[in-house]
Design an enzyme around this catalytic site. Structure first.
Site, PDB file in Angstrom:
ATOM      1  N   GLU A  86       0.834  -1.205   0.000  1.00 44.46           N
ATOM      2  CA  GLU A  86       0.000   0.000   0.000  1.00 44.46           C
ATOM      3  C   GLU A  86       0.869   1.256   0.000  1.00 44.46           C
ATOM      4  OE1 GLU A  86      -0.083  -2.508   2.085  1.00 44.46           O
ATOM      5  OE2 GLU A  86      -1.999  -3.502   1.717  1.00 44.46           O
ATOM      6  N   TRP A 213      16.714 -38.245 -17.616  1.00 50.00           N
ATOM      7  CA  TRP A 213      15.578 -37.443 -17.200  1.00 50.00           C
ATOM      8  C   TRP A 213      14.313 -37.879 -17.929  1.00 50.00           C
ATOM      9  CZ3 TRP A 213      16.527 -34.921 -12.962  1.00 50.00           C
ATOM     10  CH2 TRP A 213      17.813 -34.466 -12.714  1.00 50.00           C
ATOM     11  N   THR A 239      14.909 -41.818  -2.555  1.00 51.24           N
ATOM     12  CA  THR A 239      15.284 -40.890  -3.636  1.00 51.24           C
ATOM     13  C   THR A 239      16.713 -40.386  -3.412  1.00 51.24           C
ATOM     14  OG1 THR A 239      13.002 -40.307  -4.097  1.00 51.24           O
ATOM     15  CG2 THR A 239      14.634 -38.691  -4.745  1.00 51.24           C
ATOM     16  N   LEU A 247      18.532 -30.742  -5.372  1.00 53.71           N
ATOM     17  CA  LEU A 247      17.292 -30.069  -4.945  1.00 53.71           C
ATOM     18  C   LEU A 247      17.445 -28.566  -4.753  1.00 53.71           C
ATOM     19  CD1 LEU A 247      15.981 -32.759  -2.415  1.00 53.71           C
ATOM     20  CD2 LEU A 247      15.518 -32.588  -4.864  1.00 53.71           C
ATOM     21  N   GLY A 333       9.485 -39.956  -4.357  1.00 48.66           N
ATOM     22  CA  GLY A 333       8.932 -41.017  -5.201  1.00 48.66           C
ATOM     23  C   GLY A 333       7.539 -41.403  -4.705  1.00 48.66           C
TER      24      GLY A 333
HETATM   25  N1  LIG Z   1      10.295 -38.699 -11.833  1.00 47.47           N
HETATM   26  C1  LIG Z   1      10.167 -38.121 -10.682  1.00 47.47           C
HETATM   27  O1  LIG Z   1       9.530 -37.059 -10.567  1.00 47.47           O
HETATM   28  C2  LIG Z   1      10.791 -38.738  -9.495  1.00 47.47           C
HETATM   29  C3  LIG Z   1      11.312 -39.995  -9.576  1.00 47.47           C
HETATM   30  N2  LIG Z   1      11.849 -40.569  -8.458  1.00 47.47           N
HETATM   31  C4  LIG Z   1      12.307 -41.958  -8.599  1.00 47.47           C
HETATM   32  O2  LIG Z   1      11.536 -42.745  -7.713  1.00 47.47           O
HETATM   33  C5  LIG Z   1      12.301 -43.819  -7.201  1.00 47.47           C
HETATM   34  C6  LIG Z   1      12.243 -43.770  -5.665  1.00 47.47           C
HETATM   35  O3  LIG Z   1      10.898 -43.899  -5.284  1.00 47.47           O
HETATM   36  P1  LIG Z   1      10.490 -44.249  -3.789  1.00 47.47           P
HETATM   37  O4  LIG Z   1      11.175 -45.465  -3.336  1.00 47.47           O
HETATM   38  O5  LIG Z   1       9.028 -44.249  -3.749  1.00 47.47           O
HETATM   39  O6  LIG Z   1      11.171 -43.029  -3.012  1.00 47.47           O
HETATM   40  P2  LIG Z   1      10.667 -42.008  -1.892  1.00 47.47           P
HETATM   41  O7  LIG Z   1      11.299 -40.682  -2.166  1.00 47.47           O
HETATM   42  O8  LIG Z   1       9.213 -42.010  -1.759  1.00 47.47           O
HETATM   43  O9  LIG Z   1      11.313 -42.596  -0.634  1.00 47.47           O
HETATM   44  C7  LIG Z   1      10.699 -43.609   0.157  1.00 47.47           C
HETATM   45  C8  LIG Z   1      11.367 -43.558   1.483  1.00 47.47           C
HETATM   46  O10 LIG Z   1      10.860 -42.468   2.233  1.00 47.47           O
HETATM   47  C9  LIG Z   1      11.162 -42.671   3.585  1.00 47.47           C
HETATM   48  N3  LIG Z   1      10.008 -42.463   4.472  1.00 47.47           N
HETATM   49  C10 LIG Z   1      10.054 -41.772   5.622  1.00 47.47           C
HETATM   50  N4  LIG Z   1       8.870 -41.765   6.224  1.00 47.47           N
HETATM   51  C11 LIG Z   1       8.041 -42.447   5.455  1.00 47.47           C
HETATM   52  C12 LIG Z   1       6.686 -42.785   5.588  1.00 47.47           C
HETATM   53  N5  LIG Z   1       5.957 -42.402   6.634  1.00 47.47           N
HETATM   54  N6  LIG Z   1       6.132 -43.530   4.622  1.00 47.47           N
HETATM   55  C13 LIG Z   1       6.864 -43.911   3.555  1.00 47.47           C
HETATM   56  N7  LIG Z   1       8.175 -43.620   3.377  1.00 47.47           N
HETATM   57  C14 LIG Z   1       8.759 -42.898   4.337  1.00 47.47           C
HETATM   58  C15 LIG Z   1      11.677 -44.101   3.693  1.00 47.47           C
HETATM   59  O11 LIG Z   1      13.094 -43.938   3.699  1.00 47.47           O
HETATM   60  P3  LIG Z   1      14.103 -44.935   4.453  1.00 47.47           P
HETATM   61  O12 LIG Z   1      14.022 -46.188   3.629  1.00 47.47           O
HETATM   62  O13 LIG Z   1      15.406 -44.239   4.323  1.00 47.47           O
HETATM   63  O14 LIG Z   1      13.599 -45.096   5.837  1.00 47.47           O
HETATM   64  C16 LIG Z   1      11.193 -44.724   2.402  1.00 47.47           C
HETATM   65  O15 LIG Z   1      11.977 -45.807   1.999  1.00 47.47           O
HETATM   66  C17 LIG Z   1      13.714 -43.619  -7.717  1.00 47.47           C
HETATM   67  O16 LIG Z   1      13.889 -44.466  -8.824  1.00 47.47           O
HETATM   68  C18 LIG Z   1      13.726 -42.164  -8.175  1.00 47.47           C
HETATM   69  O17 LIG Z   1      14.599 -41.990  -9.259  1.00 47.47           O
HETATM   70  C19 LIG Z   1      11.875 -39.945  -7.254  1.00 47.47           C
HETATM   71  C20 LIG Z   1      11.393 -38.682  -7.127  1.00 47.47           C
HETATM   72  C21 LIG Z   1      10.765 -37.986  -8.234  1.00 47.47           C
HETATM   73  N1  LIG Z   2      13.547 -37.402 -12.856  1.00 45.93           N
HETATM   74  C1  LIG Z   2      13.008 -36.182 -12.853  1.00 45.93           C
HETATM   75  C2  LIG Z   2      12.872 -35.443 -11.645  1.00 45.93           C
HETATM   76  N2  LIG Z   2      13.275 -35.979 -10.464  1.00 45.93           N
HETATM   77  C3  LIG Z   2      13.366 -35.221  -9.239  1.00 45.93           C
HETATM   78  O1  LIG Z   2      14.411 -34.270  -9.297  1.00 45.93           O
HETATM   79  C4  LIG Z   2      15.433 -34.611  -8.373  1.00 45.93           C
HETATM   80  C5  LIG Z   2      16.792 -34.234  -8.907  1.00 45.93           C
HETATM   81  O2  LIG Z   2      16.972 -32.862  -8.693  1.00 45.93           O
HETATM   82  P1  LIG Z   2      18.374 -32.124  -8.946  1.00 45.93           P
HETATM   83  O3  LIG Z   2      19.457 -33.031  -8.418  1.00 45.93           O
HETATM   84  O4  LIG Z   2      18.307 -30.846  -8.184  1.00 45.93           O
HETATM   85  O5  LIG Z   2      18.490 -31.891 -10.422  1.00 45.93           O
HETATM   86  C6  LIG Z   2      15.242 -36.090  -8.170  1.00 45.93           C
HETATM   87  O6  LIG Z   2      15.775 -36.583  -6.981  1.00 45.93           O
HETATM   88  C7  LIG Z   2      13.743 -36.197  -8.139  1.00 45.93           C
HETATM   89  O7  LIG Z   2      13.221 -35.725  -6.914  1.00 45.93           O
HETATM   90  N3  LIG Z   2      12.283 -34.223 -11.696  1.00 45.93           N
HETATM   91  C8  LIG Z   2      11.911 -33.654 -12.889  1.00 45.93           C
HETATM   92  O8  LIG Z   2      11.402 -32.529 -12.911  1.00 45.93           O
HETATM   93  N4  LIG Z   2      12.056 -34.343 -14.036  1.00 45.93           N
HETATM   94  C9  LIG Z   2      12.589 -35.573 -14.080  1.00 45.93           C
HETATM   95  O9  LIG Z   2      12.693 -36.142 -15.164  1.00 45.93           O
END
Ligand SMILES: NC(=O)C1=CN([C@@H]2O[C@H](COP(=O)(O)OP(=O)(O)OC[C@H]3O[C@@H](n4cnc5c(N)ncnc54)[C@H](OP(=O)(O)O)[C@@H]3O)[C@@H](O)[C@H]2O)C=CC1
Ligand SMILES: Nc1c(N[C@@H]2O[C@H](COP(=O)(O)O)[C@@H](O)[C@H]2O)[nH]c(=O)[nH]c1=O
Length: 592
Positions: A86, A213, A239, A247, A333
């Site tokens: 403002e 990617w 992840t 990140l 994930g």
């Molecule tokens: N394309 C995309 O946008 C993305 C792709 N990915 C891909 O996904 C895959 C990983 O997926 P994902 O295994 O599902 O990974 P997540 O990031 O979902 O991690 C799961 C982990 O989260 C932790 N966690 C903590 N608290 C909780 C809770 N209350 N409930 C569930 N989990 C909890 C545990 O870690 P801990 O085991 O350490 O206890 C669990 O193993 C990889 O291949 C990655 O490349 C990941 C992010 C984005």
């Molecule tokens: N694979 C994938 C993503 N993955 C997400 O981005 C993170 C990697 O971030 P950085 O290391 O900062 O580049 C990875 O761990 C996951 O959370 N994101 C996207 O926009 N597109 C993609 O195809």
């Protein structure tokens, strides 16, 4: 809890019949409503102006329009602790503010005790104020509206004093632009966005887990902007193990979110990009007692580990709400995403869909098990938008309606009227941290300029106590880089930026910090605070009004100036304020 649910697709601009109005005036009113709606929507658009550049904060925009409806001035709040929208708008409008109408997307916060937004509107000669939303935070709600009306200004609040379809659409743009603040007020958790990139066949990685990617570079640049709009980015342990992500927001000079890892097992690598905290910090949230020796390893790298009795998304969100976070981005994930959706903490989804097919029976998908067995159980997204980003399609929408806090949260005065035993401000311990908190004016980030003498006795103006304090670290050091640093801090647009420059220079170039800093820093802070609380009478009065209460800066990570997470901090800021309070009380004519 009442909730607003919006029709699918984007805001539409159609007109609508005005209610409460006689039919002879209807055409006129519709025209006026259309003008009011257009200016309010512009105020909401302006309010979003700092997104990605500063850490999330309540978003305020202001448009000043003359009698003919022409825009005479505009402004938006750039960052926590900078000049109110403002004030900027009436400054820009100059003399055109006289008898003009001010359009505000939200009731001013005026959380600094000086009513600067209200005073600016009154002093500029504004005749009418149109407000999109009442302030959602209880201690600020209704105060500015009452103050403006008591000064003779006409105040029209959308949905209260103005009602029509077109007005309702304009009000919606105000809700959207402050969705994080509204969620914070209504549900006591930060606003959470789940973002993922998936192939056309619904996979977020190949069956090997490889994911770099899926989406295009243009989409990934867009993700940097989303990160910049967030207080923190969250991933799960898997992840971190699989992707070793950074990140960070790499769109050039914007706000850097914190990084949060949720890991139950704490079975995380010893080396990871997230443990490099030179640009931004990482917090690991884990199960109480998990791998204590590894917790020490993380602590030695400067990582904060927070233990939870039950590590689930809701507890973690409540915790970060208490740390003042407004907006979080989940980039996990499907496993953690499913847990977060099931706990009801995800408000919005951004899905980047890439025109690729990877296949794979075991390739992961964006959301794991939700326990649903029939399509009728699926969550329908609200307010869905479709946008092409490079070769990808971005589908976004709300998983939960934005809560309507209008009828739910009474203002402080209303609370007192309902139940006089409730005295929201009275407490033996008064905590302050974010400037929008009830005692936010005690924060060094509050926008109160101070005038301080240098070594030659010449006075210079500093935009906030934080600007002055950070710069003093490098004052008098015989090095041009240190001198530049002082100037950069002095001209930083917000206290947050001043703090970021000061802290990062101190971390990266400890040799540039004046050698006597540790010995003088309390005195430096004391002098700056003394100036601030001496020259602003309303701040002085606010400080004196806390007599008898313990003041604590509720910073969870600053263990010197703040009180720490579990009261383990030294709370030097609180102590200095209490010391000043007693000095002022001793000087006051009424003191014995
Ligand atoms: N394309 C995309 O946008 C993305 C792709 N990915 C891909 O996904 C895959 C990983 O997926 P994902 O295994 O599902 O990974 P997540 O990031 O979902 O991690 C799961 C982990 O989260 C932790 N966690 C903590 N608290 C909780 C809770 N209350 N409930 C569930 N989990 C909890 C545990 O870690 P801990 O085991 O350490 O206890 C669990 O193993 C990889 O291949 C990655 O490349 C990941 C992010 C984005
Ligand atoms: N694979 C994938 C993503 N993955 C997400 O981005 C993170 C990697 O971030 P950085 O290391 O900062 O580049 C990875 O761990 C996951 O959370 N994101 C996207 O926009 N597109 C993609 O195809």
């Amino acid at each position: 809890m009442a909730a607003l649910s919006f029709p699918p697709m984007r805001v539409c601009c159609g007109g609508g019949a005005a209610t409460h109005n006689s039919s002879s005036n209807n055409n006129n009113l519709l025209g006026n409503h259309a003008l009011d709606a257009a200016h309010i929507r512009r105020a909401a658009e302006l309010a979003d102006g700092s997104a990605g550049f500063t850490s999330p904060h309540p978003n305020f925009g202001c448009v000043i329009a003359s009698k003919t409806g022409k825009v005479a001035g505009e402004g938006f709040l750039y960052a926590q602790g900078t000049k109110p929208a403002e004030v900027l708008a009436v400054d820009a409008a100059g003399d055109f503010s006289r008898r003009a109408t001010a359009y505000l997307n939200m009731e001013p916060g005026d959380c600094h005790g000086d009513h600067s937004a209200v005073s600016a509107l009154v002093q500029a000669g504004i005749e009418r104020v149109v407000i999109g939303l009442r302030h959602p935070l209880q201690h600020l709600r209704g105060n500015a509206i009452r103050a403006l009306r008591s000064q003779g200004l006409q105040v029209d609040v959308l949905g209260e004093d103005l009602n029509s379809k077109i007005i309702e659409e304009a009000r919606k743009s105000c809700l959207l632009v402050n969705a994080p603040l509204i969620c914070r007020a209504a549900s006591q958790i930060p606003f959470s966005v789940l973002k993922y990139a998936m192939t056309l066949d619904g996979k977020i990685a190949a069956s090997s887990g490889h994911a770099a990617w899926i989406s295009s570079r243009t989409s990934r640049n867009r993700v940097f902007e989303l990160r910049g709009r967030s207080d923190a980015v969250i991933v799960g342990g898997n992840t971190v193990r699989r992707d070793n992500p950074r990140l960070t927001a790499r769109h050039g000079g914007g706000h850097m979110p914190m990084r949060i890892v949720m890991s139950q097992t704490l079975d995380l690598p010893e080396e990871a990009h997230l443990w490099d905290t030179s640009d931004v910090s990482t917090i690991v949230a884990t199960q109480r007692g998990a791998r204590r020796h590894f917790q020490k390893v993380l602590a030695s790298k400067g990582i904060e580990v927070v233990e939870f009795d039950i590590l689930n998304p809701r507890e973690v969100m409540e915790y970060f709400h208490n740390r003042g976070y407004l907006s979080l981005l989940w980039e996990c994930g499907g496993t953690l995403a499913a847990a977060a959706i099931s706990s009801g903490v995800i408000h919005k989804v951004f899905a980047f869909v890439a025109p690729k097919i990877i296949g794979g029976k075991n390739a992961p998908s964006p959301v794991g098990e939700l326990g649903m067995v029939e399509m009728t159980q699926a969550f329908d997204l609200i307010d869905v938008c479709y946008e092409q980003v490079g070769p990808d399609m971005l589908v976004s929408g709300f998983l939960q309606p934005i809560p309507d806090v209008t009828p739910v949260i009474p203002s402080v005065d209303e609370t007192f009227e309902i139940d006089p035993t409730v005295t929201p401000y009275e407490s033996r311990i008064i905590s302050f941290y974010k400037t929008w908190d009830p005692y936010g004016a005690f924060s060094n980030f509050s926008p109160h300029q101070i005038k301080m003498p240098d070594d030659n006795g010449d006075y210079a103006t500093w935009l906030s106590v934080e600007h002055y304090y950070q710069a003093q670290k490098f004052v008098g050091v015989d090095d041009p880089v240190a001198q530049d640093c002082v100037e950069n801090i002095k001209s930083a647009k917000s206290p947050e930026e001043a703090a970021r420059i000061g802290r990062s220079m101190q971390r990266k170039h400890p040799d540039l910090v004046r050698s006597d800093w540790e010995g003088v820093k309390i005195e430096v802070m004391y002098r700056a605070l003394k100036c601030k609380f001496s020259i602003y009478p309303h701040l002085n009065a606010m400080l004196l009004s806390t007599a008898g209460s313990v003041l604590v800066e509720a910073s969870p990570h600053d263990l010197f100036w703040g009180g720490g997470r579990d009261g383990e901090g030294l709370n030097y800021l609180g102590r200095l304020l209490m010391q000043l309070r007693s000095e002022f009380l001793g000087e006051s004519p009424t003191s014995g």
